[in-house]
Design a protein around this motif. Structure first.
Motif, short mmCIF file in Angstrom:
data_model
loop_
_atom_site.label_atom_id
_atom_site.label_comp_id
_atom_site.label_asym_id
_atom_site.label_seq_id
_atom_site.Cartn_x
_atom_site.Cartn_y
_atom_site.Cartn_z
N GLY A 85 43.04 59.76 1.41
CA GLY A 85 44.18 58.96 0.67
C GLY A 85 44.25 57.50 0.83
N LEU A 86 43.46 57.04 1.69
CA LEU A 86 43.41 55.67 2.12
C LEU A 86 42.87 54.88 0.77
CD1 LEU A 86 43.41 53.36 4.37
CD2 LEU A 86 41.03 53.76 4.73
N GLU A 87 42.05 55.08 0.01
CA GLU A 87 41.54 54.40 -1.34
C GLU A 87 42.82 54.25 -2.08
OE1 GLU A 87 38.21 54.36 -4.47
OE2 GLU A 87 38.66 56.27 -3.47
N THR A 88 43.71 55.23 -2.11
CA THR A 88 45.00 55.09 -3.00
C THR A 88 45.82 54.13 -2.45
OG1 THR A 88 44.74 57.43 -3.29
CG2 THR A 88 46.40 56.47 -4.59
N ALA A 89 46.09 54.21 -1.09
CA ALA A 89 46.98 53.24 -0.36
C ALA A 89 46.70 51.87 -0.34
CB ALA A 89 46.98 53.73 1.28
N VAL A 90 44.93 51.60 -0.57
CA VAL A 90 44.84 50.20 -0.59
C VAL A 90 44.93 49.59 -2.14
CG1 VAL A 90 42.67 48.90 -0.53
CG2 VAL A 90 42.86 50.48 1.14
N ALA A 91 44.46 50.64 -3.13
CA ALA A 91 44.90 50.42 -4.46
C ALA A 91 46.35 50.22 -4.83
CB ALA A 91 44.28 51.28 -5.25
N GLY A 92 47.20 50.70 -3.88
CA GLY A 92 48.58 50.29 -4.14
C GLY A 92 49.31 49.21 -3.44
N GLY A 93 48.30 48.71 -2.53
CA GLY A 93 48.76 47.65 -1.68
C GLY A 93 49.57 48.02 -0.67
N LEU A 94 49.55 49.37 -0.17
CA LEU A 94 50.30 49.76 0.97
C LEU A 94 49.52 49.39 2.39
CD1 LEU A 94 51.55 53.17 0.05
CD2 LEU A 94 52.81 51.20 0.26
N VAL A 95 48.19 49.25 2.23
CA VAL A 95 47.21 48.71 3.33
C VAL A 95 46.55 47.62 2.75
CG1 VAL A 95 45.30 49.55 4.74
CG2 VAL A 95 47.23 51.12 4.21
N THR A 96 46.76 46.48 3.27
CA THR A 96 46.15 45.19 3.05
C THR A 96 45.27 44.46 3.90
OG1 THR A 96 48.06 43.95 3.56
CG2 THR A 96 48.11 44.83 1.11
N GLY A 97 45.37 44.95 5.20
CA GLY A 97 44.62 44.16 6.23
C GLY A 97 44.73 45.00 7.52
N ALA A 115 53.75 59.16 3.37
CA ALA A 115 53.01 58.16 2.37
C ALA A 115 51.51 58.38 2.28
CB ALA A 115 53.22 56.67 3.12
N ALA A 116 51.07 59.07 3.52
CA ALA A 116 49.58 59.40 3.67
C ALA A 116 49.49 60.34 2.41
CB ALA A 116 48.98 59.60 4.81
N ASP A 117 50.38 61.44 2.68
CA ASP A 117 50.43 62.78 1.91
C ASP A 117 50.46 62.38 0.31
OD1 ASP A 117 50.10 64.09 4.05
OD2 ASP A 117 52.09 64.90 4.08
N ILE A 118 51.40 61.41 0.00
CA ILE A 118 51.54 60.99 -1.53
C ILE A 118 50.39 60.54 -1.87
CG2 ILE A 118 52.87 59.81 -3.01
CD1 ILE A 118 55.32 60.33 -1.27
N GLN A 119 49.89 59.64 -1.20
CA GLN A 119 48.84 58.94 -1.69
C GLN A 119 47.38 59.71 -1.74
OE1 GLN A 119 49.16 55.64 -2.73
NE2 GLN A 119 51.06 56.26 -1.86
N SER A 120 47.25 60.88 -1.03
CA SER A 120 46.39 61.85 -1.25
C SER A 120 46.35 62.64 -2.33
CB SER A 120 46.28 62.69 -0.03
OG SER A 120 45.52 63.88 -0.09
N MET A 121 47.62 63.06 -2.78
CA MET A 121 47.85 63.73 -4.03
C MET A 121 47.71 62.77 -5.10
SD MET A 121 51.78 65.20 -3.29
CE MET A 121 51.87 66.19 -1.84
N ASN A 122 47.93 61.33 -5.20
CA ASN A 122 47.75 60.49 -6.30
C ASN A 122 46.40 60.25 -6.38
OD1 ASN A 122 50.59 60.35 -6.71
ND2 ASN A 122 51.22 58.67 -5.65
N HIS A 123 45.68 60.47 -5.50
CA HIS A 123 44.18 59.85 -5.55
C HIS A 123 43.40 60.54 -6.70
CE1 HIS A 123 39.80 59.44 -4.49
NE2 HIS A 123 40.16 58.34 -3.98
N GLU A 124 43.70 61.61 -7.15
CA GLU A 124 43.01 62.33 -7.99
C GLU A 124 43.24 61.63 -9.63
OE1 GLU A 124 45.72 66.08 -9.49
OE2 GLU A 124 44.74 66.29 -7.60
#
Length: 231
Positions: A36-48, A213-222
């Motif tokens: 789910g990290l890829e979704t978090a990066v795309a959504g601006g939750l992880v930026t650095g 947050a990580a669980d939701i990003q994992s769900m949204n990744h698809e």
């Protein structure tokens, strides 16, 4: 010159097999997943660097990586084949998304196939799971136990492998550079140590993933339109 007394006081060596089994060179396909990290990066939750350190620390303490450690520990300490089968089913049932369940099933399958290609004598350890997937943490537990390794070593190697994979994903996503990746991993050593120590004696009641947050990003990744990773 070292004498026999010095040798007797040497710490127990870390199992060389674990260094291979949980290294990027072992063909489990870990490079294809980001949890789910890829979704978090795309959504601006992880930026650095700071965001990523907090993200991974949270996963280790109260997220999906913590659950993995507990499940590995339970499988390692399981007393019967029925317990192992139940834990394999529970591991997949607990995953917050279909992609995450697929990740553990596929990596577990790849791990078992690669392992038995080099260590065919370990095949009996997986006999009780011939009719179902052996999720990754369960597969690692069975292999480590069959080789007479210490639970703490298996947990530590597994945790550091997951962190290394996540940092590799972050580098490919251009969130951090390689030097920052090393700094983050170094900073997480105490967190890994505490989680490993807690997981050694954990029970099923301790499985609690509250990193929503990580669980939701994992769900949204698809539904992410452009993807580098499978989770």
């Amino acid at each position: 010159m070292r004498d026999e007394t010095d040798i007797a006081r040497d710490p127990r060596p870390f199992p060389a097999e674990l260094m291979l089994w949980l290294s990027p060179a072992f063909p489990t396909g870990a490079f294809a997943y980001s949890q789910g990290l890829e979704t978090a990066v795309a959504g601006g939750l992880v930026t650095g660097r700071d965001d990523l350190r907090r993200w991974l620390s949270s996963l280790l303490v109260r997220g999906m990586l913590w659950s993995d450690l507990v499940l590995l520990s339970l499988a390692f300490r399981a007393g019967t084949e029925t317990e192992i089968r139940d834990l394999a089913d529970l591991t997949l049932a607990l995953q917050p998304s279909a992609e995450r369940a697929d990740e553990l099933a596929v990596q577990g399958r790849n791990f078992r196939e690669a392992l038995l290609a080099g260590w065919p004598e370990l095949a009996p350890s997986f006999a009780c799971l011939e009719d179902r997937p052996a999720p990754y943490p369960v597969a690692v537990a069975l292999a480590a136990r069959a080789q007479g390794m210490a639970l703490s070593d298996a947990l530590s190697a597994y945790a550091h492998a997951l962190i290394s994979n996540a940092l590799s994903a972050a580098i490919r996503l251009a969130v951090i550079g390689q030097f920052d990746g090393q700094r983050i991993h170094r900073d997480l050593f105490p967190v890994v140590g505490k989680s490993v120590a807690a997981a050694e004696t954990a029970t099923e009641d301790d499985i609690a993933a509250v990193q929503f947050a990580a669980d939701i990003q994992s769900m949204n990744h698809e539904t992410l339109r452009v993807r580098l990773f499978r989770s």
